[in-house]
Motif scaffolding. Structure first.
Motif, PDB file in Angstrom:
ATOM      1  N   THR A  14       0.908  -1.358   0.079  1.00 27.74           N
ATOM      2  CA  THR A  14       0.111  -0.224   0.030  1.00 27.74           C
ATOM      3  C   THR A  14       0.746   1.102  -0.175  1.00 27.74           C
ATOM      4  N   ASP A  56      -2.669  -2.743   6.918  1.00 28.10           N
ATOM      5  CA  ASP A  56      -2.805  -1.977   5.733  1.00 28.10           C
ATOM      6  C   ASP A  56      -4.025  -1.026   5.676  1.00 28.10           C
ATOM      7  N   GLU A  57      -4.972  -1.292   6.457  1.00 25.80           N
ATOM      8  CA  GLU A  57      -5.861  -0.318   6.643  1.00 25.80           C
ATOM      9  C   GLU A  57      -5.490   1.045   7.130  1.00 25.80           C
ATOM     10  N   ARG A  60      -3.460   2.830   4.386  1.00 24.59           N
ATOM     11  CA  ARG A  60      -4.451   3.346   3.536  1.00 24.59           C
ATOM     12  C   ARG A  60      -5.077   4.516   3.903  1.00 24.59           C
TER      13      ARG A  60
END
Ligand code: PLP
Length: 473
Positions: A14, A56-57, A60
């Motif tokens: 990401t 990853d969230e 992001r």
């Protein structure tokens, strides 16, 4: 893929994709951040979370929530302050620095980091043509390079008088007198405060019409403070004009009086890297200490400054945490002996990679191109109706002003017009400039430090100013 890399993969992927997207967007996106304080708070302010989130969230959302609040200084049309971009190898090395997560305080804790720094330090002395025997430190920026150099000066000047300042402190020491000019950078002022000299110890020396220290004024001040410990601070590259002091004349005068000469060369010292420009900083090698930046003209990511000191022992004594007997047996260089930090980022890798990518000729080319571009932008804007070039760059720094066309317009009117033009240029997103005050007048400063700036960027910047000027008609 191993389980470990699986844990990291999505977050790093990401970040990698967001990085490329950011870099690719620089040409088209507004150069100035367009979001307001309130918008950025609304985007980033969240309640402290009780439980964690998937990596990853998090990444992001971070990418999403900083949107609108990033300046495009990694691109080619950012001319505010004195800021560089980052060349690709250096950016990649900076990523790896975080991945490897080495604690570059000592050789034993991070062997490769210590050696890369040792090698890059020698390269820098060669590039900048400083005394090869000088000691050095890789610090966070020129601010801490000043602290490092002036701590060495404090030690050295007092040691000469048989006074051990590291043990006894400053209160019983003969006061150090600092001779500098009124355009001394605020980071040097802060170093003077942090080290306990106090800004009251500064005596300001007169400059000539080119803003260079006057030799007669320096001689007078040196004579007035004969016998006292004296630090003279000279400048390689003043932030409005890029002008450097006449080192060949001044440094021998100061040295003859027993002073320690420190040079603020945050960006100007890089003129040494170019055959065409180095005459502007001739004689700078005669000084005792030099502070400069990697994150400006070398185009290394932020967190990169360098301190160099002629008197290695004064430098080491000012910082070492180790007993002398340990040091004597050490064949490796421990950063903790030369740096103000203990645990620290392995910031040498990014410098190492930038120098490897560019080589001598690539660095000279960046420096020369920036100067050419600064000249073109300043003179290009100077020719526009309603604009005036006040300082045409000898290096990479220019100064222009915008004039209120009304009959009888005052200095205040011109100042307002200058602010307004800058605001309109920023709102256009086409280029980034900042106001400043120079010789008592409100001006727009032009600083070119990025490897990314192209002839086309220069054209776009001039056109952006032209459009802003025409919008008043
Ligand atoms: C930028 C600058 C500094 C301060 O450097 P940092 O890297 O921001 O700490 C000092 N002196 C001059 C002339 C500068 O341009």
């Amino acid at each position: 893929m191993s389980p470990t890399s699986l844990n990291f993969a999505s977050a790093l992927k990401t970040a990698y994709e967001a990085s490329l997207k950011h870099l690719d967007s620089l040409d088209a996106a507004p150069v100035a951040a367009q979001a307001t304080v309130a918008q950025l708070r609304a985007q980033l302010q969240k309640p402290l979370n009780t439980s964690g989130l998937p990596a990853d969230e998090v990444v992001r959302e971070l990418v999403r929530d900083v949107d609108g609040g990033l300046h495009g200084n990694a691109g080619g049309r950012f001319f505010g302050w004195v800021m560089g971009g980052a060349v690709p190898a250096s950016l990649a090395a900076d990523w790896l620095t975080s991945t490897w997560d080495q604690n570059a305080g000592m050789y034993a804790v991070a062997p490769s980091a210590a050696i890369a720094e040792e090698v890059a330090g020698e390269w820098l002395k060669e590039l900048l043509d400083l005394p090869r025997a000088a000691s050095f430190a890789f610090v966070t920026g020129c601010q801490m390079a000043h602290v490092t150099c002036l701590a060495a000066a404090r030690n050295g000047l007092h040691a000469q008088r048989g006074y051990d300042v590291e043990t006894l402190g400053l209160s019983g020491a003969p006061p150090v007198r600092i001779l500098a000019t009124a355009h001394l950078h605020s980071s040097a002022l802060r170093a003077i405060r942090l080290l306990g000299f106090g800004t009251g110890s500064i005596e300001y020396i007169a400059v000539d019409e080119k803003e260079q220290v006057r030799a007669d004024a320096l001689c007078d001040a040196l004579a007035r403070h004969h016998g006292e410990p004296i630090i003279v601070i000279l400048q390689a590259g003043e932030i409005h004009t890029g002008v450097s002091d006449n080192f060949t004349e001044l440094i021998p005068l100061a040295k003859a009086a027993g002073a320690w000469v420190h040079v603020d060369g945050a960006f100007g010292l890089w003129a040494r890297a170019s055959e065409k420009l180095r005459a502007q900083v001739a004689g700078v090698e005669l000084a005792d200490s030099w502070a400069t930046d990697g994150h400006k003209w070398l185009n290394v990511p932020y967190d990169s400054g360098y301190a160099f000191v002629r008197d290695r022992e004064a430098h080491r004594r000012a910082f070492t945490q180790k007993a002398a007997y340990l040091h004597a047996n050490n064949e490796n260089r421990d950063q903790v002996d030369w740096n103000p930090e203990f645990s620290r980022r392995a910031r040498g890798f990014a410098t190492y990679a930038a120098i490897r990518q560019l080589g001598r000729s690539g660095i000279a080319e960046i420096v020369e191109n920036c100067c050419r571009h600064a000249y073109a932008i300043t003179t290009g804007i100077g020719k526009l109706k309603g604009a005036r070039a006040l300082n045409v760059p000898c290096l990479n720094q220019g100064v222009v002003q915008f004039l209120d066309p009304r009959a009888g317009a005052t200095a205040e009117d011109h100042a307002r017009r200058t602010e307004q033009v800058i605001e309109r240029v920023l709102a256009s997103g086409e280029a980034f400039f900042k106001p400043s005050v120079w010789k008592g007048e409100k001006v727009m400063r032009i600083s070119v430090c990025s490897w990314q700036t192209s002839d086309e960027d220069v054209e776009r910047a001039i056109r952006a100013v032209e459009n802003a000027l025409q919008s008043f008609d």
